[in-house]
Design an enzyme around this catalytic site. Structure first.
Site, mmCIF file in Angstrom:
data_model
loop_
_atom_site.group_PDB
_atom_site.id
_atom_site.type_symbol
_atom_site.label_atom_id
_atom_site.label_comp_id
_atom_site.label_asym_id
_atom_site.label_seq_id
_atom_site.Cartn_x
_atom_site.Cartn_y
_atom_site.Cartn_z
ATOM 1 N N HIS B 219 2.534 -9.716 1.351
ATOM 2 C CA HIS B 219 1.533 -9.705 2.424
ATOM 3 C C HIS B 219 2.045 -10.338 3.707
ATOM 4 O O HIS B 219 1.378 -10.264 4.728
ATOM 5 C CB HIS B 219 0.248 -10.394 1.950
ATOM 6 C CG HIS B 219 -0.615 -9.472 1.152
ATOM 7 N ND1 HIS B 219 -0.238 -9.012 -0.089
ATOM 8 C CD2 HIS B 219 -1.812 -8.890 1.412
ATOM 9 C CE1 HIS B 219 -1.174 -8.209 -0.551
ATOM 10 N NE2 HIS B 219 -2.144 -8.110 0.336
ATOM 11 N N SER B 223 3.382 -3.926 3.541
ATOM 12 C CA SER B 223 4.071 -2.945 2.705
ATOM 13 C C SER B 223 5.097 -2.173 3.518
ATOM 14 O O SER B 223 4.905 -1.916 4.708
ATOM 15 C CB SER B 223 3.059 -1.955 2.129
ATOM 16 O OG SER B 223 2.100 -2.632 1.369
ATOM 17 N N LYS B 247 -6.867 6.044 -3.518
ATOM 18 C CA LYS B 247 -5.650 6.718 -3.966
ATOM 19 C C LYS B 247 -5.150 6.097 -5.274
ATOM 20 O O LYS B 247 -4.713 6.807 -6.180
ATOM 21 C CB LYS B 247 -4.582 6.600 -2.876
ATOM 22 C CG LYS B 247 -3.416 7.538 -3.097
ATOM 23 C CD LYS B 247 -2.512 7.570 -1.884
ATOM 24 C CE LYS B 247 -1.293 8.430 -2.165
ATOM 25 N NZ LYS B 247 -0.403 8.544 -1.019
ATOM 26 N N ASP B 248 -5.229 4.769 -5.378
ATOM 27 C CA ASP B 248 -4.803 4.111 -6.622
ATOM 28 C C ASP B 248 -5.736 4.470 -7.776
ATOM 29 O O ASP B 248 -5.298 4.552 -8.928
ATOM 30 C CB ASP B 248 -4.769 2.587 -6.439
ATOM 31 C CG ASP B 248 -3.550 2.146 -5.638
ATOM 32 O OD1 ASP B 248 -2.524 2.848 -5.708
ATOM 33 O OD2 ASP B 248 -3.619 1.116 -4.951
ATOM 34 N N GLU B 291 14.464 -1.036 -28.476
ATOM 35 C CA GLU B 291 13.489 -0.107 -27.922
ATOM 36 C C GLU B 291 14.106 0.645 -26.750
ATOM 37 O O GLU B 291 15.049 0.163 -26.115
ATOM 38 C CB GLU B 291 12.250 -0.893 -27.450
ATOM 39 C CG GLU B 291 11.433 -1.427 -28.600
ATOM 40 C CD GLU B 291 10.511 -0.380 -29.176
ATOM 41 O OE1 GLU B 291 10.978 0.418 -30.006
ATOM 42 O OE2 GLU B 291 9.328 -0.345 -28.805
#
Lengths: 271, 429
Positions: B219, B223, B247-248, B291
């Site tokens: 922040h 971004s 959108k998320d 894994e």
């Protein structure tokens, strides 16, 4: 600093790797890795279709009951099924009285221990008991079968193939790898990881198990039924899982569509 | 800190005004992920994966805390207690499959998030700290996932623990005592299982704390975006809420569709069948593999087969495996190109795609049996991996001619920008 030491570190690892690569490649050219009997003769499980496969798959309870009959009359002599309690057999469609009767009649009794006298004893099994362990007098203990179909690739097909896969060693194998002759006391089975299994062929003759529903008990049928039964023991919640899955995916498709429309609406003036 | 045009939190309800005076938590949230955080308007769907990673962590903590209520961390009963969860705990099978596949989903999302960072050079100034904290989170995730995989105490749990803790024995002189001290024994057993459980429960909360720092650091500059051009003006941004929450939300729906398809229809596809066999210290599995999300690093570990300059091969492998991740810490100073986005760096882009293929090849080799052909391939792939970050990136940065950048984010989206046209800096129409 980073731009000086970075490339030095990078080249150090690169040279070390190419050194390993060079030695390894030289070795493999000089002496190619020999093939082995397992590499040449081990087989992937046979194709076999089961009712519980696919996204809508369900267990066939009659098949599971037949598979249980095979397990209880044949396999249970040597193999335990410790994750399963007698009460679980209600899932196969047996009613309460039948489950009680199965538990009571189970030949291996539940072990008891009197903490006051220190005496060990036995009693009949009840539905709450897990299937008692088998104490096997042979060499090594046969594996517990509760999870066997999840502990092998293509588990149900593997069990089916293994049970129907006993054969004489191919002459070709003996010719090419004379040292790989099946040792005494072991049995050749191309579906087993190292080709030689300690378990004698368990299902040998048609009609070996008496099916209570009258289905002809061929070796193929018995093998398939017990493979289905062992899929249930490994994943008793399989049907519920798939059904829940459709409900969840259905809800999510609708929710995601709404989320998309709302996103498009909000962004309408920004593109 | 924020852009001067960021909206300010104005509580209207008396209760919210009261709360804002005593504990301005709603103000904090508003400025973090609400209308008070201006975000570049041109983010593509690769920018959804940060939120998705956060979602995965919450999912893992929720399912994990409930699983811990039913699981018993004792080497005598751990395996059976997992089967108890699968069979006798209400919806226990769903919790366990959601948690096991949740780990895979978390890594899928985080790998995409990291490679997004590689392509758009999200690590460059002024965002180095976000990147460094991100690498720390990734290391913590790997430790957490490794210890979590040990808990069911199946064959792969046990032998995986044995191989990975065995790496410490490669350290000269102190290696073996160190390994025994870490394990609480000569081989993984109850003492190791108990401490792994304790740490597996603890580390996710440490991850959550580092994520707070990661977002805090984010922040400060705000971004990044697909053009790599910094925000210049209000028209370059939109408020996080409602634009990116919407959108998320859509992205989360798509993610959950894939995730739940795995959980309900292929819950064991990513696991190894051997882990449904209870741990047996006397029987070594034919192939010990971790894994899938560790495969590329496992391939690098196994790629060192010969001693080099008197350094034992095993120690080289361990050093290289850890260096393969540690090198990410130095990325901001290795890639010196002033252009951020791979969209405007033709040469860099080619090497980026090569890296993606390279890591996939490493992953494939890491998941395959340790046969000579896979080892040879991983040696070449691992060579490229190190050269890419440590040699190629610095060279590309100095020789490459980047393509022209748009004047602003607004111009990149709308094709024109008032400010740009007025100043005559660009004649884009």
């Amino acid at each position: 600093m980073v731009r000086i030491f970075g490339p030095i570190v990078g080249l150090f690892f690169a040279v070390a790797l190419l050194w390993s690569f060079g030695l390894g490649a030289y070795q493999i050219i000089r002496e190619p890795e020999p093939s082995t009997a397992v590499k040449d003769f081990h087989l992937a499980p046979k194709e076999a279709k089961f009712s519980f496969e696919g996204p809508f798959g369900r267990f066939d309870n009659r098949q599971l009951q037949r598979g249980f009959e095979v397990y209880s009359q044949v396999c249970s002599n040597c193999h335990s099924l410790k994750q399963i309690a007698f009460r679980n057999f209600a899932d196969l469609g047996y009613n309460e009285a039948q489950v009680k009767a199965i538990a009571k009649a189970w030949p291996t009794k539940a072990k008891t221990f009197d903490a006051k006298t220190g005496e060990a004893g036995e009693r009949d099994n009840v539905p709450a008991d897990h299937i008692p362990p088998v104490y096997y007098a042979g060499t090594g203990s046969p594996p517990d079968l509760s999870l066997i179909t999840k502990a092998r690739h293509e588990g149900p097909q593997y069990v089916y193939s293994l049970l129907t896969g006993y054969a004489d060693q191919p002459a070709e194998l003996l010719k090419k790898y004379p040292e790989s002759k099946t040792p005494d006391g072991l049995f050749y089975n191309p579906y087993f990881a190292n080709l030689n299994i300690a378990m004698p062929p368990p299902l040998t003759t048609d009609g070996q198990v008496t099916y209570s529903d009258g289905t002809p008990a061929t070796v193929d049928q018995m093998s398939k039924d017990v493979a289905a039964f062992l899929t249930w023991t490994a994943e008793p919640k399989l049907v519920k899982r798939k059904q829940t899955g459709w409900a969840v995916l259905g809800f999510l498709v609708a929710a995601t569509a709404l989320a998309y429309l709302s996103k498009r609406n909000i962004w309408a003036d920004k593109h | 800190m924020s852009f001067p045009w960021a909206k300010h939190y104005k509580p209207s309800h008396p209760l919210m005004v009261w709360l804002d005076e005593k504990l301005p938590l709603p103000r904090f949230v508003y400025n973090a992920i609400g209308g008070g955080y201006p975000v570049p308007r041109n983010l593509n769907y690769f920018w959804n994966f940060g939120v998705l990673a956060g979602f995965c962590l919450v999912l893992q903590i929720l399912t994990g805390v409930i699983l811990a209520m039913h699981y018993a961390a004792n080497s005598g009963v751990a395996f059976d207690s997992v089967e108890h969860i699968m069979r006798d705990v209400n919806w226990g099978w769903l919790l366990r499959y959601a948690h096991a596949n949740g780990a895979s989903a978390f890594f899928v999302v985080v790998y995409i998030h990291i490679f997004r960072g590689f392509f758009y050079s999200s690590y460059k100034a002024p965002r180095e700290m976000i990147w460094l904290l991100g690498v720390v989170i990734f290391l913590l995730m790997m430790a957490t996932a490794f210890m979590g995989y040990v808990l069911p105490w199946g064959q792969m749990s046990f032998w995986g623990a044995k191989v990975i803790t065995g790496l410490f024995s490669a350290i000269p002189i102190v290696g073996e005592p160190l390994q025994q001290w870490l394990l609480g024994g000569f081989s993984p057993d109850n003492a190791a299982l108990n401490r792994f459980f304790s740490l597996h429960f603890l580390l996710p909360f440490v991850i959550a704390a580092v994520i707070v720092l990661h977002i805090w650091a984010l922040h400060i500059p705000g971004s990044s975006n697909p053009t790599g051009v910094e925000v210049k003006q209000e028209s370059d941004t939109v408020p996080f809420h409602p634009y990116y929450t919407a959108k998320d939300g859509f992205g989360l729906g798509v993610f959950l569709l894939g995730y739940f398809a795995m959980v309900f229809f292929f819950p064991n596809a990513l696991g190894h069948p051997d882990n449904y066999i209870a741990a047996n210290p006397l029987s070594t599995p034919a192939h010990i593999v971790p894994e899938w999300y560790f495969w590329p690093f496992y391939a690098i570990l196994r790629a060192f087969t010969a001693d080099f300059l008197f350094i034992p091969a095993k120690l080289m492998g361990v050093l290289a495996m850890f260096s393969a991740i540690l090198v990410w810490f130095f990325l901001p100073w290795l890639d010196t190109s002033p252009v951020r986005s791979g969209n405007y760096r033709p040469l860099f882009r080619k090497f980026f795609y090569l890296l993606v293929i390279d890591v996939l090849v490493l992953g494939y080799c890491g998941g395959s049996p340790a046969e000579t052909k896979y080892v040879l391939i991983s040696q070449i792939a691992a060579t490229y991996y190190f050269l890419h970050f440590l040699v190629i990136l610095p060279i590309v940065a100095s020789v490459e001619k980047p393509q022209p950048l748009p004047f602003s984010i607004t111009e990149a989206v709308l094709g024109t920008d008032e400010a740009a046209t007025l100043s005559g800096a660009s004649t884009a129409a």
